[in-house]
Every structure is written in C-alpha cells, then in structure tokens.
Design an enzyme around this catalytic site. Sequence first.
Site, PDB file in Angstrom:
ATOM      1  N   ASP A 141       0.833  -1.202   0.000  1.00  0.00           N
ATOM      2  CA  ASP A 141       0.000   0.000   0.000  1.00  0.00           C
ATOM      3  C   ASP A 141       0.872   1.260   0.000  1.00  0.00           C
ATOM      4  O   ASP A 141       0.662   2.188   0.775  1.00  0.00           O
ATOM      5  CB  ASP A 141      -0.946  -0.009   1.217  1.00  0.00           C
ATOM      6  CG  ASP A 141      -2.048   1.037   1.090  1.00  0.00           C
ATOM      7  OD1 ASP A 141      -2.284   1.526  -0.030  1.00  0.00           O
ATOM      8  OD2 ASP A 141      -2.661   1.383   2.126  1.00  0.00           O
ATOM      9  N   HIS A 184      -2.761   0.519  11.705  1.00  0.00           N
ATOM     10  CA  HIS A 184      -2.562  -0.891  11.366  1.00  0.00           C
ATOM     11  C   HIS A 184      -1.085  -1.202  11.142  1.00  0.00           C
ATOM     12  O   HIS A 184      -0.265  -0.296  11.022  1.00  0.00           O
ATOM     13  CB  HIS A 184      -3.352  -1.255  10.107  1.00  0.00           C
ATOM     14  CG  HIS A 184      -3.263  -0.213   9.030  1.00  0.00           C
ATOM     15  ND1 HIS A 184      -4.273   0.683   8.790  1.00  0.00           N
ATOM     16  CD2 HIS A 184      -2.296   0.111   8.143  1.00  0.00           C
ATOM     17  CE1 HIS A 184      -3.927   1.503   7.798  1.00  0.00           C
ATOM     18  NE2 HIS A 184      -2.722   1.179   7.401  1.00  0.00           N
ATOM     19  N   GLN A 252      -3.167  -5.520   5.776  1.00  0.00           N
ATOM     20  CA  GLN A 252      -3.010  -4.467   6.797  1.00  0.00           C
ATOM     21  C   GLN A 252      -3.913  -4.791   7.986  1.00  0.00           C
ATOM     22  O   GLN A 252      -5.134  -4.609   7.910  1.00  0.00           O
ATOM     23  CB  GLN A 252      -3.359  -3.098   6.192  1.00  0.00           C
ATOM     24  CG  GLN A 252      -2.305  -2.601   5.214  1.00  0.00           C
ATOM     25  CD  GLN A 252      -2.789  -1.446   4.337  1.00  0.00           C
ATOM     26  OE1 GLN A 252      -3.789  -1.558   3.637  1.00  0.00           O
ATOM     27  NE2 GLN A 252      -2.079  -0.330   4.373  1.00  0.00           N
ATOM     28  N   ARG A 282       2.848  12.801  10.781  1.00  0.00           N
ATOM     29  CA  ARG A 282       1.549  12.632  10.129  1.00  0.00           C
ATOM     30  C   ARG A 282       0.954  11.327  10.623  1.00  0.00           C
ATOM     31  O   ARG A 282       1.508  10.255  10.405  1.00  0.00           O
ATOM     32  CB  ARG A 282       1.718  12.591   8.611  1.00  0.00           C
ATOM     33  CG  ARG A 282       0.443  12.302   7.826  1.00  0.00           C
ATOM     34  CD  ARG A 282       0.818  12.029   6.387  1.00  0.00           C
ATOM     35  NE  ARG A 282      -0.273  11.763   5.492  1.00  0.00           N
ATOM     36  CZ  ARG A 282      -0.851  10.564   5.317  1.00  0.00           C
ATOM     37  NH1 ARG A 282      -0.498   9.545   6.051  1.00  0.00           N
ATOM     38  NH2 ARG A 282      -1.789  10.425   4.394  1.00  0.00           N
ATOM     39  N   ASP A 284      -1.484   8.584  10.330  1.00  0.00           N
ATOM     40  CA  ASP A 284      -2.247   8.057   9.205  1.00  0.00           C
ATOM     41  C   ASP A 284      -3.564   7.426   9.661  1.00  0.00           C
ATOM     42  O   ASP A 284      -3.614   6.751  10.684  1.00  0.00           O
ATOM     43  CB  ASP A 284      -1.370   6.990   8.514  1.00  0.00           C
ATOM     44  CG  ASP A 284      -2.016   6.416   7.283  1.00  0.00           C
ATOM     45  OD1 ASP A 284      -2.153   7.163   6.299  1.00  0.00           O
ATOM     46  OD2 ASP A 284      -2.396   5.234   7.297  1.00  0.00           O
ATOM     47  N   GLU A 326      -4.541  12.753   9.532  1.00  0.00           N
ATOM     48  CA  GLU A 326      -4.979  12.352   8.196  1.00  0.00           C
ATOM     49  C   GLU A 326      -6.339  11.692   8.383  1.00  0.00           C
ATOM     50  O   GLU A 326      -6.458  10.504   8.664  1.00  0.00           O
ATOM     51  CB  GLU A 326      -3.964  11.390   7.561  1.00  0.00           C
ATOM     52  CG  GLU A 326      -4.196  11.222   6.062  1.00  0.00           C
ATOM     53  CD  GLU A 326      -4.941   9.956   5.667  1.00  0.00           C
ATOM     54  OE1 GLU A 326      -5.438   9.905   4.542  1.00  0.00           O
ATOM     55  OE2 GLU A 326      -5.013   9.009   6.466  1.00  0.00           O
ATOM     56  N   HIS A 395      -1.103  11.859  -2.836  1.00  0.00           N
ATOM     57  CA  HIS A 395      -0.859  10.525  -3.390  1.00  0.00           C
ATOM     58  C   HIS A 395      -2.113   9.662  -3.445  1.00  0.00           C
ATOM     59  O   HIS A 395      -2.113   8.596  -4.030  1.00  0.00           O
ATOM     60  CB  HIS A 395       0.214   9.834  -2.552  1.00  0.00           C
ATOM     61  CG  HIS A 395      -0.293   9.511  -1.173  1.00  0.00           C
ATOM     62  ND1 HIS A 395      -0.575  10.479  -0.243  1.00  0.00           N
ATOM     63  CD2 HIS A 395      -0.604   8.327  -0.578  1.00  0.00           C
ATOM     64  CE1 HIS A 395      -1.021   9.908   0.864  1.00  0.00           C
ATOM     65  NE2 HIS A 395      -1.047   8.606   0.688  1.00  0.00           N
ATOM     66  N   ARG A 520      -4.119   4.419  -8.077  1.00  0.00           N
ATOM     67  CA  ARG A 520      -3.512   5.613  -7.454  1.00  0.00           C
ATOM     68  C   ARG A 520      -2.062   5.761  -7.900  1.00  0.00           C
ATOM     69  O   ARG A 520      -1.487   6.837  -7.830  1.00  0.00           O
ATOM     70  CB  ARG A 520      -3.582   5.516  -5.923  1.00  0.00           C
ATOM     71  CG  ARG A 520      -4.984   5.660  -5.369  1.00  0.00           C
ATOM     72  CD  ARG A 520      -5.016   5.466  -3.869  1.00  0.00           C
ATOM     73  NE  ARG A 520      -4.561   4.153  -3.470  1.00  0.00           N
ATOM     74  CZ  ARG A 520      -4.369   3.764  -2.218  1.00  0.00           C
ATOM     75  NH1 ARG A 520      -4.568   4.614  -1.237  1.00  0.00           N
ATOM     76  NH2 ARG A 520      -3.964   2.550  -1.921  1.00  0.00           N
TER      77      ARG A 520
HETATM   78  C1  GLC Z   1      -4.001   6.730   4.307  1.00  0.00           C
HETATM   79  C2  GLC Z   1      -2.971   6.839   3.205  1.00  0.00           C
HETATM   80  C3  GLC Z   1      -3.343   5.894   2.098  1.00  0.00           C
HETATM   81  C4  GLC Z   1      -3.438   4.492   2.628  1.00  0.00           C
HETATM   82  C5  GLC Z   1      -4.336   4.419   3.852  1.00  0.00           C
HETATM   83  C6  GLC Z   1      -4.154   3.132   4.593  1.00  0.00           C
HETATM   84  O1  GLC Z   1      -5.244   7.130   3.891  1.00  0.00           O
HETATM   85  O2  GLC Z   1      -2.881   8.149   2.757  1.00  0.00           O
HETATM   86  O3  GLC Z   1      -2.429   5.981   1.044  1.00  0.00           O
HETATM   87  O4  GLC Z   1      -3.923   3.644   1.647  1.00  0.00           O
HETATM   88  O5  GLC Z   1      -4.046   5.427   4.800  1.00  0.00           O
HETATM   89  O6  GLC Z   1      -2.924   3.141   5.264  1.00  0.00           O
END
Ligand code: GLC
Length: 654
Positions: A141, A184, A252, A282, A284, A326, A395, A520
């Site tokens: 990922d 995760h 994940q 950051r 996530d 995020e 991204h 992506r």
């Molecule tokens: C966040 C990331 C993304 C990823 C997801 C799972 O949204 O920006 O790229 O797929 O987390 O980790």
Amino acid sequence: MYEQVSHSLLNKILDRLKPDIRKRDLRHFYTRLGANFYAIHSLFHHLYGEREDFIDQMVRLVEVMASNYIKRDTDLKQCDIERENNHNWFLEPQWVGMALYTDGFAVDLNGLRKRLSYLQELGVNMVHVMPVLKCPTGASDGGYAVSDFRDIDERVGTLEDLRNLTREMRKRDMLVTLDVVVNHTSDEHTWAQQARAGDTHYRDYYYIFDNREIPDMFEETMPEIFPETSPGNFVYDETMGKWVMTVFNHYQWDLNYSNPTVFIEMLDIILFWANQGADIVRLDAVAFLWKKIGTVCQNEREAHLILQLMKDCSQVTAPGVLFIAEAIVAPVEIAKYFGEDAVIAKECEIAYNATFMALLWETVATKNAKLLNQGIRSLPNKLDRATWLNYVRCHDDIGLGFDDADIVRAGYDPYAHRRFLVDYFTGVYDDSPARGQPFGRNEKTGDARISGSLASLVGLEVAIETGDEQAIQRCIELILLLHSMIMSFGGLPLLYYGDEIGTLNDCTFLQDEIKAKDNRWMHRPRIDWDRAEQRKRHGSVEQRIFTGMQKMIAVRKSTPAFADFNNRLLIETGNPHLFVFLRHNPFKLNDHVLVVGNFDTNPQSLTLSDITHRGHFEFGELRDLYSGQSPTQFKDQLVVPPFRFYWLINPANF
Ligand code: GLC
C-alpha cells in the site's frame, strides 16, 4: 476525576520509576509532566481504568515518555523550548510544504538530500517524506503497511541516511514530516507474526476472532474502503484458522487500541521518530482508531480521546513536534480532529483540508464556484493554534467528500452531481479534457473516487497531445489558480511532487503486477529530471508552471495577512464563477488582501462597490501582489480574466 487523585497518583508513579530514570536531571520533563498529568491520567483512566493492571500500565506510560525524553538530543530539546516560547510558529505564512515519495522523487534518501536545493529553489521548506519504513517487498500500500516501525526500508536507505537528511534539513531551516501509520501494521510485522504463531500477548494487539459471528456483526455497519481489491473488513488467516480485522487491504491488520499496551507501543514509536528529528508527525488514518459494533467504526469519540492522549504525552517529551491528522472524512468531522470543546487545539494541530481540496476539483468540472462558496461557508471554525493543510493533489484518490446538504443548497441533486463529477474526470464525457480513472468504485453504493495527476486531470495531457497552445496556456493558468487558492486560504499549503512541472499520468504501474490493480499509482510518478531541467527554458510548460509557483510562494511568505489566525472573511459577490475572500493581517490594522479567483473560461467581473459598501475593503487603485500590476477596472467593475486569480491590496494603505 479530581486533580488531587491525579497528583497523588503522579507521586506514586514517580516513586516507582526505574532508578536510572529517577536519577536524571529531568527538570523540563517534570514541569511538563506536572502540567499535563491531570489530562493524561483522566484520558488514560477513561480508556483503560477498568483494568486491574491500570497503575502498572500508567507507570509504563510515564517510563516511555521519560526514556524518550532522556534519549532526545540536546538540539531538539532546545528547539522544543524555542517553539514553546513561540507557540504559534507554524501559523506563519513562511511555511510551504511538499509531499513526495522518496524513490519516485530521488531514488533514495541520500538522493533526496541532494535534491533539497531544488525544493529550496521553488521555495518549499517543509517536506513530507512519505512512508520510508520497512515494508513487504510485495504489495505494501505504498509503504502504508509497515513491517518494522523503527527501521528504514533498505530500498531507500538506512536510519543513518534519514538522520543525515533531517540534520541537513534543520541546517537549511526546513521542516520534515514523517508518517506514523497508527491504525494498522503489515501482516509481516513481528507482532502479527507472533500473533500468528499463537502468542496470546500479541493476539491482543489485533482484532482476531475464532469465527464469523462478531465479524458479521461489524460488517453490518462498516463501509468498505477498497471495495474492488479488498472487499469486506476481515480476512481469514489460514495459519491461525481465525478472522482478522483488515479495514484497508487484506495484508493491513488493524491495531486494537482497547489494549493499553498497543497505545503505549505506538506512543513509543511516535516519540522515537520525534527523536530522529521529525518536526511534524503525520498520523495516518486516524478516523479508524476505535472500532465499535453497530457503528461505521470511524470518528468514534474514543478515537479522539486516543489522539488527545497521544498529544498530551508527546507534549511532555517532545513539545516542539506537531501532529497532522490524516482524516479524510465528512467536513464537520474533520474539524473535530483539532479537538472538541476546547479553545486551543488539543488533538492534532494540523488537519488535511480534504473538503477544500474536493471543492476545488468541483469548480474545475463545473467552471463555477457555487458549491465552493457554499461548502466553505459551512466549514466549521477552527480552534486557535490549529491550522489546515491545504492541498490540491496528494498521493491518494480524490474523494468527493463534501456535504450533501451543501450540494442541494448549491442547486444540484447530490447523487446526479457526484456522478457527473466522476464522469467528468474519468473521460466519460467526450468534451471533458480530463484523463482520470475511477478508483474504489463500489457497485453496491454507486460511490467512486478519482485517480489521476493534477496536470492530466485539468486537461494538460490532452492539450499537449493535440498541440493546442491556447489550451496548454489555459491548463497552466488553471494549475496556478488552484495553487493560488491553497497558498492564500489560511493554513499550510502542501504541494505534491511533480505538480510544479506539470507531471502527467504515469501508466507504467500497469506493467507491475503488484501495483496494477491500484490506479492511485498513476499519480505517484518517478520524476523525470530531464523534464525538470526544462524549468530553466523560457516558455516551456515546465518553466511557466514552476516559475508561477515559485513567485506565488515568495509572495505568500512575505504577506503577513496570509498567516492563519482565523483571519479570513468569505465575500459574497453575486457572481457564481468567482470565489472571493478577504484576508487581514491580525497584527496590523487595514492590512488586507482581497483574494479573487475566476473559475470560468470567460472573463468575469466583480462589482467592487458592493464590497466597499460592506466596509471591508477600501478601494482606489488596486495592486495585485502576484503580478505587481494594477488589474483592469471598468468603472467599479474589476475584470477577472478566465482562470485568473488576484491577490489585491490597496497601495494607499501602505
Ligand atoms: C491513508 C494513506 C493511504 C493508505 C491508507 C491506509 O489514507 O494516505 O495511502 O492507503 O491510509 O494506510
């Protein structure tokens, strides 16, 4: 919980700390611990107070904070103190960021260090170095499936290379942002492997079930994140013969934060990266941190409490470090990641402004700013010492995450409008020049998101192919218009690597079977440095975009009204093609900048007297800070050419 209870607990904990921690001179640490302990104790108790080992867990928590403080370098500690003294430092307009994949941008971390001067040439002084931690060699990922939270992926370098990079960036007054994927781990992480091998301690790190009974209950209300490639939220693990929660991809595994050990491990990891020199972490996928049957398992109150606790603890050890949330969720939910019922941000200081991003894309398709005006009017106010991360592209896919009620207020039908937008960007309409692809299409709900590079989505790819110079110029203007918005809106602008030279879709991912199913990758390019050299050739596409952004960044940095102190006033103009707002310098009277953007392909006019009459802005002869010129005025009508923006000041006020 009374303060007295927490004070006596604190004393008890301090007595129980390991002797090597107790012996140290930890003056600043103890001051901060004292100041934050009441909140830390209350939150930790709220989440884990029922457990018999609660006090032991608290001792462990304090030990993790203290041991990371002890390991923190003196220069980082000094920086913490400076930032505490100037606690609004990141709200200033001097910061401009870029997110990049190390391998795509510069092959590896040493390559990135050598390219810092390119970023500085553009004016970028904050770099989000996308995941560089050890991850599986197969699907990972994009690095968001981490197999070791403390080591660098050998394909991009070593821990020493990263330290060299952060050291070099500090010398150049640049900030570094690193990811901590808190929700995760990869199924190759040792915790997952030990869980697989039957270790019950590590099984408790995840959500693991013997049969489908509980997973089925969760599934009733949980949406799917990657419906095409990873349908459902659980995967059957053959080795264990059990079901594991995997909200994102099947590899994940979601971490179980109802277990305090998981919280403490992840805090330790955040502080570890803070100690490697991260200025910003950051976090996530923070919306997903707490799972509850009967809910969508996003934005739960406990997820917020976990983040508050992470912030309070990190405030004690590394107070100079900021958090980015995020959380790509509904507009009203995003703002909650700054913290609720507070004055000053108490969770994450920075949050992705996914709403603004999606609204900007909506204007590209509709050529008007009706929904943009409506959506921004509905955007909740931020807390103090909180700021948006404003971006046009990143991204990930573009989700149309604005509010249905706003779509209706703007005069559209939500279902039909979303459908139109996806169709517009994914080439379903013949007269759309956009070259995107649908991502995450969900046949059950009809939802879809959008992939594609900025340049290809605005039509630059088609314009170049057909050699239509006028269309090329229009696309460049549109790219600059979109960036002018994120530079002036209030918050930290985050550019995306490659956009500064108009990088087109990269479809080579289709040849890589690990990436082929995830489009992506079409907007996660490998930078073509020969093309980047074209930025020096006058009149080239690269030069027109690069110098446009460069100039914008320079102007932003010297415009105090662009600092982010909740100093923005949205202006109604009566012209649906325009997006207009006023920024004022919070520290100086009458220092205003009027931001005007025309999202239409035709010139539009703005009636200045309408604005003057509201007493917001004194007009005379106006000057555009970006071009340095006075824009065309016809009587009291300001003429705004197609896809143009103005940053207007009244020179008489200076
Ligand atoms: C966040 C990331 C993304 C990823 C997801 C799972 O949204 O920006 O790229 O797929 O987390 O980790």
